[in-house]
Design an enzyme around this catalytic site. Structure first.
Site, PDB file in Angstrom:
ATOM      1  N   ARG A 111       0.857  -1.202   0.000  1.00  0.00           N
ATOM      2  CA  ARG A 111       0.000   0.000   0.000  1.00  0.00           C
ATOM      3  C   ARG A 111       0.883   1.239   0.000  1.00  0.00           C
ATOM      4  O   ARG A 111       1.906   1.294   0.699  1.00  0.00           O
ATOM      5  CB  ARG A 111      -0.922  -0.011   1.219  1.00  0.00           C
ATOM      6  N   GLU A 115       7.748  -9.892   2.174  1.00  0.00           N
ATOM      7  CA  GLU A 115       9.132  -9.587   2.545  1.00  0.00           C
ATOM      8  C   GLU A 115       9.169  -8.119   2.954  1.00  0.00           C
ATOM      9  O   GLU A 115       9.116  -7.232   2.097  1.00  0.00           O
ATOM     10  CB  GLU A 115      10.079  -9.849   1.376  1.00  0.00           C
TER      11      GLU A 115
END
Lengths: 212, 450
Positions: free
Chosen positions: A116, A143
Site C-alpha cells: 500500500r 518480505e
C-alpha cells in the site's frame, strides 16, 4: 491482459463452483477491503514473523561449504504477535511476514501483490516476490524491509498490501484449467523457503561444479 | 533466589498464545513465593536472631525456593513457540462457555496423552508465615483451584485429536453432575454379589475395604463417562474419532481398570448418543461422507470384550483379584447408568446453548467445508448472503476428521517432503490447513467482538 474489477473479484469470492472460486479468508471488512470502482483487494498483516538474525552461517549458497542440503530455518527467529500487540521494524531491518488472509487462487486467475502506498511513503517495502501463480493456496509471504529512517510499529490486522487479479488463459484463449499441485508453494503455510532451485537445476549445477 | 527471580523475568518476557493471562497469573504466584522466601532470609540475617531461628528460616526459605522452581517447571510448554498456539483461544472459549472461571493455562508436552491437572494450593499457601505482599496479591488474583490443560506437543499433536480436550474439560465440571446413583442401587447390589462370588471362588472375602474400592471405582467410571459425554456435547463425533485414535495409540487392548471403563464400552456409549436425533450426527456424517459412523471407525484394534469369566481370568493376571472382579462386574452397572449421565451432561452443557455441537450445525459444516477442504480451502468462515461468520472449533475438528477418514485420497498430491510418504504428506497438509482454520476463525471472532 485484463484486470478484474473489485466487483468481479467479489463475484469470484462468492462463486459456488470450487474450481472457479477465489478464496481470500477471512475478510474482516469486505466493503472496506474491496472498494467499489477499484480493481484490487486490500490484505492485512498476519501474526507470524520470521526475523532474520545474525548467525554463524557463511554465505547463503546452493552448496554451502560442500554440504548437499541447505536448511534455511536457522537463519530466522520466529515471532508470534497476536491481534492487539505489535512488532517494530527498525530502519534497514528485514523480516518475513504473512498476510493474515489465506488465499486460494483458481487455475484461471493470477495475482500481483503490491504494497500500500501509505506504507511505501513511510519507507516500508512490503513485497518483492510480487507474482502469485494460478492455484496458489496458502498465506502469502511478505518480505518487509524498512527503507525509511524511522522505526515503524506494525500491528497484525493492519492493511499492508493490495492484490490485483488477472485472468489466465490457455493457448486457445479459454480460461486456464491447468493445475500444478506439485508447485513448491501449493498450499504453503510456512514462510521459510525450502530450497533455492528445483531438483533438475540443482543437479545440473552440481554436475557443472564437479567438472571444474 | 535472585537466579529464580531472573528466570521468572525471562518467562514473563515470553509470548503466550492468545494473550492468555493464565501463565502470567502463575508467574505472579512463583514470584510471590520467591519474595516470601527472600523475606525469610532477610529475617534470618536480622541482628539478635538465634542460630536455631535463623536455621529454621533458612530451611523454610529453601523449601519455598524449591517449590517456586517446581512451579516454574509446571509452566514448561506454555509458550507460543511450544504449544500449537492457535488452539489456545478456542480452548479458552470452551472453558469460559462451560462456566469454568478457575484460572487456567494451556501447555504442551512431549507426550501422547492429554491431561487436566488441578492445583488446589490456596489452603497450603494461606498457611505460610509472613507471606510477601506480592504472594498475597497473586493469590487474590487467582480464581482457585488453578487448572492446567496439557496437550501433546507439535510433534505429537494432530489437531483433530485435540477434541480430547473436551473430555478433559468435562473433568473440570464433574462436580456439577446431579445423578441420583441410589436409583441404580439394585444393579450395584447385583454387581456386588457377583463380585463377592468371584472372589469367594478365589478364596478372598468380600470385605468393607473391597466395597469402598468398588464405590471409588464406580465414581471414577462415572466421571470418565461424564467427561466423554461433555466432550460429545462440545465436539460431537470428533470426540468419538479422537477417543478411538487415542485408544488405538495406547495399544488397542480392553483399556479396563478400576479407574477407567473399557474402551469399547466408552466408544459404544458415545456412538449410541450420536445416533439420537433426526437427523442425528451419525446420519449427517453418513450423508456427507458415504461412510457409516461406527464405534470402531477410527480404532479397528480396540478389543471386543470376551465373556465376563474369560475377562476376569485374564485381568487377574495383571491386577489384583479384587480389582479384576470389581472391574468386570461394574461393566453392566455403568452401561445402565450411562444414558442418565449423557442426559445430565447435555443439560449442564446446554445451559449455554452455544456450547452444544448439534447435528444441523455439523450438516452445515460438512456441506460447506468438506469438499472445500479437499480443494485446499480451510474451514475458516461461512459466506452467506446474510453475512460472514466464523466456523467454530467443533466445526473445524469435525470437518478435519471427516476429511481425514473419508476424503484423504481426494486431497491433492503435495510436494514431496523428506521422510513423508504420500499419505503422511497429505495428512501433514491437512494438519496445517486445520491449524490455519482454527487460527483465522478465532481471529475473525476477535475482530468481530472488538
Amino acid at each position: 491482459m485484463s484486470a478484474l474489477s473489485t466487483k468481479a473479484i467479489r463475484a469470484r469470492l462468492n462463486e459456488a463452483d470450487l474450481n472457479r472460486r477465489l478464496v481470500i479468508s477471512p475478510l474482516f471488512d469486505e466493503e472496506a477491503q474491496a472498494k467499489p470502482g477499484q480493481a484490487a483487494i486490500d490484505v492485512r498483516l498476519g501474526f507470524d514473523f520470521c526475523i532474520v538474525t545474525a548467525s554463524s552461517f557463511g554465505a547463503i549458497s546452493e552448496f554451502p561449504d560442500g554440504q548437499e542440503d541447505l536448511g534455511f530455518e536457522p537463519l530466522y527467529r520466529r515471532e508470534f504477535v497476536p491481534l492487539g500487540q505489535s512488532i517494530t521494524i527498525h530502519p534497514h531491518q528485514f523480516f518475513l511476514a504473512q498476510t493474515l488472509e489465506y488465499l486460494r487462487l483458481p487455475p484461471d486467475l493470477m495475482a500481483y501483490v503490491v504494497g500500500r502506498s501509505t506504507w511505501g511513503r513511510l519507507g516500508l517495502i512490503v513485497a518483492t516476490a510480487v507474482g502469485i501463480h494460478p492455484s496458489f493456496a496458502g498465506s502469502l509471504t511478505l518480505e518487509l524491509r524498512n527503507l525509511g529512517e524511522n522505526p515503524l510499529t506494525l500491528f497484525p490486522g493492519q492493511t499492508v498490501a493490495q492484490l490485483f487479479f488477472h485472468d489466465v488463459v490457455d493457448a486457445a484463449g479459454a480460461p486456464s484449467q491447468e493445475i500444478s499441485p506439485q508447485a513448491q508453494y501449493a498450499g504453503a503455510i510456512d514462510m521459510v523457503p525450502k530450497k533455492l532451485s528445483d531438483k533438475v537445476t540443482h543437479d545440473k549445477l552440481k554436475r557443472l561444479r564437479a567438472l571444474i | 533466589m535472585a537466579r529464580l527471580s531472573a528466570q521468572v523475568s525471562q518467562q514473563r518476557a515470553r509470548t503466550y498464545p492468545a494473550n492468555h493471562k493464565g501463565p502470567h497469573l502463575w508467574l505472579d504466584l512463583v514470584q510471590g513465593l520467591i519474595d516470601t522466601a527472600q523475606g525469610y532470609l532477610h529475617q534470618a540475617n536480622a541482628p539478635g536472631i538465634s542460630d536455631a531461628e535463623a536455621f529454621s528460616l533458612g530451611k523454610d526459605a529453601n523449601l519455598l525456593g524449591n517449590n517456586a522452581y517446581r512451579f516454574l517447571q509446571e509452566l514448561e510448554g506454555a509458550g507460543a513457540d511450544q504449544i500449537p498456539h492457535p488452539v489456545v483461544g478456542p480452548f479458552q472459549r470452551w472453558v469460559s462457555g462451560l462456566g469454568v472461571n478457575d484460572s487456567i493455562f494451556f501447555r504442551s508436552d512431549h507426550v501422547a496423552n492429554y491431561e487436566l491437572a488441578t492445583f488446589p494450593l490456596l489452603n497450603s499457601l494461606s498457611n505460610l508465615n509472613s507471606p510477601s505482599q506480592s504472594l498475597l496479591d497473586a493469590m487474590a488474583a487467582i480464581t482457585w483451584p488453578f487448572r492446567r490443560v496439557t496437550v501433546p506437543s507439535r510433534a505429537m499433536g494432530m489437531l483433530p485429536h485435540f477434541a480430547i480436550v473436551g473430555h478433559e474439560l468435562g473433568h473440570a465440571i464433574q462436580d456439577r453432575m446431579q445423578i441420583d446413583l441410589k436409583a441404580y442401587a439394585g444393579a450395584f447390589q447385583d454387581s456386588a454379589q457377583k463380585t463377592a462370588a468371584r472372589l469367594q471362588a478365589d478364596g478372598i472375602a468380600f470385605d468393607q475395604q473391597i466395597q469402598l474400592r468398588r464405590q471409588d471405582a464406580l465414581r471414577s467410571w462415572v466421571n470418565e463417562i461424564w467427561s466423554d459425554a461433555v466432550g460429545i456435547c462440545l465436539a460431537g463425533p470428533a470426540l468419538l474419532f479422537a477417543l478411538g485414535a487415542l485408544f488405538e495409540l495406547t495399544g488397542g487392548g480392553w483399556g479396563l481398570g478400576v479407574s477407567h471403563p473399557p474402551h469399547i464400552v466408552r466408544l459404544r456409549l458415545a456412538l449410541k448418543r450420536l445416533q439420537i436425533g433426526a437427523p442425528s450426527h451419525a446420519e449427517v456424517y453418513a450423508a456427507a461422507t458415504g461412510s457409516a459412523l461406527s464405534e470402531k471407525i477410527n480404532s479397528p484394534h480396540v478389543a471386543e470384550l470376551p465373556t465376563a469369566d474369560v475377562l476376569y481370568q485374564s485381568l487377574k493376571q495383571n491386577m489384583t483379584k479384587p480389582d479384576a472382579a470389581i472391574a468386570v462386574e461394574l461393566i453392566p452397572v455403568i452401561e445402565a447408568i450411562a444414558a442418565d449421565i449423557y442426559s445430565e451432561a447435555e443439560r449442564i452443557v446446554g445451559l449455554n446453548p452455544e456450547m452444544t455441537y448439534r447435528p444441523p450445525q455439523m450438516k452445515e459444516d460438512l456441506s460447506e467445508h468438506l469438499d472445500a477442504l479437499c480443494n485446499l480451502i480451510p474451514p475458516i468462515e461461512y459466506r452467506h448472503a446474510g453475512g460472514v461468520r466464523a466456523v467454530s472449533l467443533a466445526g473445524v475438528l469435525n470437518v478435519g476428521w471427516a476429511a481425514l477418514l473419508s476424503k484423504l485420497n481426494e486431497f491433492p498430491a503435495t510436494a514431496a517432503r523428506d521422510g513423508y510418504d504420500e499419505t503422511a504428506a497429505k495428512m501433514e497438509k491437512l494438519q496445517e490447513l486445520l491449524l490455519k482454520a482454527v487460527e483465522l476463525s478465532e481471529a475473525r471472532r476477535k475482530w468481530d467482538d472488538a
